[in-house]
Design a protein around this motif. Structure first.
Motif, short mmCIF file in Angstrom:
data_model
loop_
_atom_site.label_atom_id
_atom_site.label_comp_id
_atom_site.label_asym_id
_atom_site.label_seq_id
_atom_site.Cartn_x
_atom_site.Cartn_y
_atom_site.Cartn_z
N ILE B 125 -75.72 -57.72 5.61
CA ILE B 125 -75.21 -59.07 5.83
C ILE B 125 -74.85 -59.21 7.29
N GLY B 156 -69.49 -66.72 10.52
CA GLY B 156 -68.11 -66.45 10.11
C GLY B 156 -67.32 -65.84 11.25
N PHE B 160 -61.00 -64.47 10.35
CA PHE B 160 -60.86 -65.13 9.05
C PHE B 160 -62.05 -64.71 8.21
N LEU B 161 -62.04 -63.46 7.85
CA LEU B 161 -63.22 -62.85 7.24
C LEU B 161 -63.47 -63.43 5.85
N PRO B 162 -64.64 -64.07 5.66
CA PRO B 162 -64.88 -64.71 4.37
C PRO B 162 -65.54 -63.78 3.35
N ILE B 163 -65.07 -62.54 3.33
CA ILE B 163 -65.68 -61.54 2.48
C ILE B 163 -64.66 -61.08 1.44
N LYS B 164 -65.11 -61.00 0.20
CA LYS B 164 -64.24 -60.61 -0.90
C LYS B 164 -63.75 -59.18 -0.71
N SER B 167 -65.81 -55.21 -1.34
CA SER B 167 -67.16 -55.63 -1.72
C SER B 167 -68.29 -54.99 -0.91
N VAL B 168 -67.99 -54.39 0.23
CA VAL B 168 -69.07 -53.77 1.01
C VAL B 168 -68.78 -52.30 1.29
N GLN B 189 -58.46 -57.04 7.86
CA GLN B 189 -59.36 -57.76 6.96
C GLN B 189 -60.63 -56.96 6.70
#
Lengths: 78, 342
Positions: B125, B156, B160-164, B167-168, B189
């Motif tokens: 990603i 992004g 303000f990391l838009p990652i759940k 998850s990685v 984050q």
């Protein structure tokens, strides 16, 4: 040409691909996002903000978020 | 905001002979490296003490032996490629594969291009704050871009990391995080986004004093990473003129799309230079710089210090340092047991 059609197939019928749909969250609230197909956007219902998808690429920077002010907007976005 | 007025410069001690003159403004690359953490070494062994636990995951001794070979292979690369290559090399040292990886902005294009199947990455990603940058990564027709890797793109912000959460498996950032306003927050984050036993790998431009390395180590620990590791490399890049160097710095800032976002951050990390916003000032100082620091062959050497940071998301399989004061055996006992020599 093959490359372009592969991209289209991957996103067939969806605003964002499967990988992203599994890991993306709202950058501000960290809550799940709702995919809106028309217009293509990702909506964070918790805080009432919609993030655009430009050219197939989700734009999840806070400054790109649009506040959904009215109930009318929210229903338009769903 | 700190105005950088000091002329920090180290005249290159280690020079690489440049074969042919190229059209690029920076023509050669030399690297000195020193690792300040004692924590790297061969795989599997554990060092434990009360203050830190550093497992030797990465075989840095092997890396040092290979460094000469690496340098000669890569002397025509740009500075940015060299840093990305160093970062990606560490994936090979690691006895783990990372099915999903998040690549954060900075020189993410170089990371994507130079990945070459390392790390066992299946899903990549790519994230940057600039839409143009992401678009150009997606549209780039590189032969070396691995088409078997499932790549996604998004715009992004690391702050303000838009990652759940969880998850990685891997987060990699080459020369990007030093542009953030809130580096500790970004690192926290990142840690949260990692799965347990996930790896955080970052390269940032450093300062001129060694204490910055300790700061980097502190940052990793405060963000909650386990088994933190920091090491530093210095790259001497030779430019045809000081103006070329300034343009290179501008280009690094503009490529990130961050010069507009935060001129203060950009300036505060250009430790090598003085005011570059004003073109007249830049020209004037470049002329002075040229006359003061040019080497015999007329080139301008500039030293970039890069700090490499590694950290893992905690997992029960990792060795944990015991809490201070919880020891049940004293050194005296150990000495008695093993017939101690002092």
């Amino acid at each position: 040409m093959v490359r372009i059609s592969r991209v289209m197939l991957k996103n067939a019928g969806h605003a964002i691909d499967k990988t992203l749909s599994e890991i993306l969250v709202c950058p501000l609230s960290k809550q799940p996002l709702r995919v809106c197909e028309m217009p293509k956007a990702l909506v964070s219902d918790t805080i009432g903000v919609s993030f655009p998808i430009k050219d197939g690429i989700p734009c999840l920077v806070p400054k790109d978020g649009k506040i959904l002010e009215e109930v009318g907007d929210a229903s338009k976005a769903s | 905001m700190r105005r950088i007025n000091s002329l920090y410069l180290r005249i290159g001690i280690l020079k690489i002979v440049v074969g042919k003159p190229t059209k690029q403004p920076h023509t050669s690359l030399a690297s000195l490296s020193f690792s300040t953490s004692g924590g790297y070494g061969g795989g599997g062994e554990t060092q434990q003490n009360n203050n830190s636990s550093r497992v030797k995951i990465f075989d840095r001794d092997l890396k040092r032996r290979d460094r000469a070979a690496w340098l000669s292979r890569n002397k025509n690369d740009t500075f940015v490629d060299a840093v990305a290559e160093n970062l990606l090399d560490r994936l090979e040292d690691c006895k783990k594969s990372f099915p999903s990886a998040l690549c954060l902005g900075g020189s993410l294009g170089a990371v994507q291009r130079l990945l070459r199947g390392r790390g066992g990455i299946e899903k990549l990603i790519m994230m940057d704050t600039s839409h143009d940058m992401i678009k150009s990564c997606r549209d780039a027709q590189h032969d070396s871009v691995d088409k078997s890797i499932d790549t996604s793109y998004l715009v992004g912000d690391e702050e303000f990391l838009p990652i759940k959460e969880s998850s990685v498996d891997l987060i990699i950032s080459s020369l990007g995080l030093h542009w953030t306003n809130d580096l500790p927050g970004s690192m926290i984050q990142c840690k949260l986004a990692l799965k347990p036993d996930g790896l955080f790998l970052a390269a940032i431009l450093g300062g001129e004093t060694l204490k910055f390395v300790r700061d980097a180590g502190n940052l990793l620990t405060r963000a909650g990473f386990s088994l933190p590791g920091v090491d530093v490399d210095e790259y001497v890049v030779k430019y045809k003129s000081a103006l070329d160097l300034i343009e290179h710095l501008r280009a690094m800032g503009e490529t990130n799309g961050l010069l507009q976002r935060n001129k203060a951050s950009f300036l505060s990390f250009c430790r090598i230079f003085f005011s570059i916003l004003n073109r007249e000032t830049a020209l004037a100082t470049a002329a002075i710089y040229d006359s003061m620091f040019a080497t015999e062959d007329g080139t301008i050497p500039a030293t970039f210090q890069v700090i490499y940071m590694t950290g893992w998301r905690e997992h029960s399989s990792q060795p944990q340092a015991k809490r201070r004061g919880s020891a049940t055996v004293s050194f005296t006992d150990i000495q008695k047991q093993f017939g101690g020599q002092s």
